[in-house]
Write an enzyme that holds these catalytic residues in place. Structure first.
Site, PDB file in Angstrom:
ATOM      1  N   ARG A   1     100.782-105.788  77.394  1.00  0.00           N
ATOM      2  CA  ARG A   1     101.443-105.453  76.133  1.00  0.00           C
ATOM      3  C   ARG A   1     102.248-106.616  75.583  1.00  0.00           C
ATOM      4  O   ARG A   1     102.844-106.487  74.506  1.00  0.00           O
ATOM      5  CB  ARG A   1     102.383-104.271  76.357  1.00  0.00           C
TER       6      ARG A   1
ATOM      7  N   ARG B   1     100.314 -84.454  69.824  1.00  0.00           N
ATOM      8  CA  ARG B   1     100.347 -84.581  71.291  1.00  0.00           C
ATOM      9  C   ARG B   1     101.685 -84.063  71.839  1.00  0.00           C
ATOM     10  O   ARG B   1     101.731 -83.496  72.930  1.00  0.00           O
ATOM     11  CB  ARG B   1     100.124 -86.048  71.679  1.00  0.00           C
TER      12      ARG B   1
ATOM     13  N   LYS C   1      93.593 -94.833  73.526  1.00  0.00           N
ATOM     14  CA  LYS C   1      93.271 -95.620  74.724  1.00  0.00           C
ATOM     15  C   LYS C   1      92.960 -94.722  75.925  1.00  0.00           C
ATOM     16  O   LYS C   1      91.966 -94.915  76.615  1.00  0.00           O
ATOM     17  CB  LYS C   1      94.434 -96.567  75.084  1.00  0.00           C
TER      18      LYS C   1
ATOM     19  N   ARG D   1     108.446 -97.198  69.037  1.00  0.00           N
ATOM     20  CA  ARG D   1     107.255 -97.694  69.755  1.00  0.00           C
ATOM     21  C   ARG D   1     106.318 -98.439  68.801  1.00  0.00           C
ATOM     22  O   ARG D   1     105.721 -99.444  69.186  1.00  0.00           O
ATOM     23  CB  ARG D   1     106.547 -96.523  70.456  1.00  0.00           C
TER      24      ARG D   1
ATOM     25  N   ARG E   1     105.220 -84.768  75.909  1.00  0.00           N
ATOM     26  CA  ARG E   1     105.713 -86.055  76.408  1.00  0.00           C
ATOM     27  C   ARG E   1     107.051 -86.390  75.780  1.00  0.00           C
ATOM     28  O   ARG E   1     107.201 -86.327  74.552  1.00  0.00           O
ATOM     29  CB  ARG E   1     104.695 -87.154  76.078  1.00  0.00           C
TER      30      ARG E   1
HETATM   31  P1  AMP Z   1     101.774 -95.463  77.302  1.00  0.00           P
HETATM   32  O1  AMP Z   1     101.480 -94.226  78.070  1.00  0.00           O
HETATM   33  O2  AMP Z   1     100.777 -96.567  77.552  1.00  0.00           O
HETATM   34  O3  AMP Z   1     101.965 -95.200  75.817  1.00  0.00           O
HETATM   35  O4  AMP Z   1     103.168 -96.025  77.837  1.00  0.00           O
HETATM   36  C1  AMP Z   1     104.362 -95.273  77.714  1.00  0.00           C
HETATM   37  C2  AMP Z   1     105.563 -96.179  77.899  1.00  0.00           C
HETATM   38  O5  AMP Z   1     105.519 -96.786  79.209  1.00  0.00           O
HETATM   39  C3  AMP Z   1     105.667 -97.345  76.936  1.00  0.00           C
HETATM   40  O6  AMP Z   1     106.260 -96.974  75.703  1.00  0.00           O
HETATM   41  C4  AMP Z   1     106.540 -98.315  77.732  1.00  0.00           C
HETATM   42  O7  AMP Z   1     107.892 -97.911  77.724  1.00  0.00           O
HETATM   43  C5  AMP Z   1     106.029 -98.115  79.149  1.00  0.00           C
HETATM   44  N1  AMP Z   1     104.921 -99.048  79.455  1.00  0.00           N
HETATM   45  C6  AMP Z   1     103.612 -98.717  79.720  1.00  0.00           C
HETATM   46  N2  AMP Z   1     102.873 -99.812  79.930  1.00  0.00           N
HETATM   47  C7  AMP Z   1     103.705-100.874  79.793  1.00  0.00           C
HETATM   48  C8  AMP Z   1     103.535-102.293  79.867  1.00  0.00           C
HETATM   49  N3  AMP Z   1     102.339-102.843  80.100  1.00  0.00           N
HETATM   50  N4  AMP Z   1     104.631-103.061  79.678  1.00  0.00           N
HETATM   51  C9  AMP Z   1     105.839-102.538  79.432  1.00  0.00           C
HETATM   52  N5  AMP Z   1     106.072-101.220  79.324  1.00  0.00           N
HETATM   53  C10 AMP Z   1     105.015-100.379  79.508  1.00  0.00           C
END
Ligand code: AMP
Length: 193
Positions: free
Chosen positions: A89, A128, A14, A145, A134
């Protein structure tokens, strides 16, 4: 430009494809994961709350997330279109996004779903972890996740289908980043034609 919702599992690309889309079409980009990591880095109250969830591979509660999203969206320059990356999400987030945009006279635009098998996803995320360090890219958290994605996020694809917005792009079929990108650009160009 129409708004874009880029949708897919952790590691589906993404963020990577969003950067390419931004470079080509000059759109805004909201990555909720980046927003939250920024808050953590700055040591804010929100960052402290978010860290507990992120480190556990869990989602931040919907009300909090919806509020953050609306504030971030309103800070974007108007008229250029925005890519929503990592949001929505959950179905509640999708409904809230639709409402928030409608209140501003905007619409959700086009949804692009990146369909990638779990084995490829795991390999990318472990890679990654080495490259970017991260905190949530370790095998145990990645598995959580994936589970959260399967149970809470994947069902949303049907929601987008019903909205007539779903465009699925398949990694197995395209099998290279360039082929994925041309398929993505085609969807965007068709939506904006
Ligand atoms: P990402 O970088 O999009 O993989 O997001 C990393 C983490 O941030 C996720 O595993 C969630 O803990 C949190 N997070 C990001 N976007 C959302 C969302 N729309 N709703 C809830 N938690 C989020």
């Amino acid at each position: 430009m129409k708004n874009i919702i880029i949708f897919g599992a952790p590691g589906s690309g993404k963020g990577t494809y969003s950067d390419k889309i931004v470079a080509k079409y000059g759109m805004g980009h909201i990555s909720t994961g980046d927003v939250l990591r920024g808050e953590i880095k700055n040591g804010t109250e929100l960052g402290k709350i978010a860290k507990g969830y992120i480190d556990n591979g869990q989602l931040i509660p919907d009300e909090l997330m919806i509020d953050i999203l609306a504030k971030t969206y309103d800070a974007e320059p108007a008229g250029k279109g925005v890519i929503f990356d990592g949001f929505p999400r959950t179905i509640a987030q999708a409904e809230a996004l639709k409402k928030m945009l409608a209140e501003r006279g905007h619409d959700m635009g086009v949804m692009i779903e990146l369909n990638v098998d779990e084995e490829t996803l795991m390999a990318r995320l472990l890679n990654r972890a080495i490259e970017q360090g991260r905190a949530d890219d370790n095998e145990e958290t990645i598995k959580k996740r994936f589970e959260v994605y399967r149970t809470q996020t994947a069902p949303l694809a049907e929601w987008f289908e019903k909205e007539g917005m779903r465009n699925t792009i398949d990694w197995q079929k395209n099998n290279s980043m360039d082929a994925m990108l041309s398929a993505i650009y085609k969807v965007i160009d068709t939506a904006n034609a």
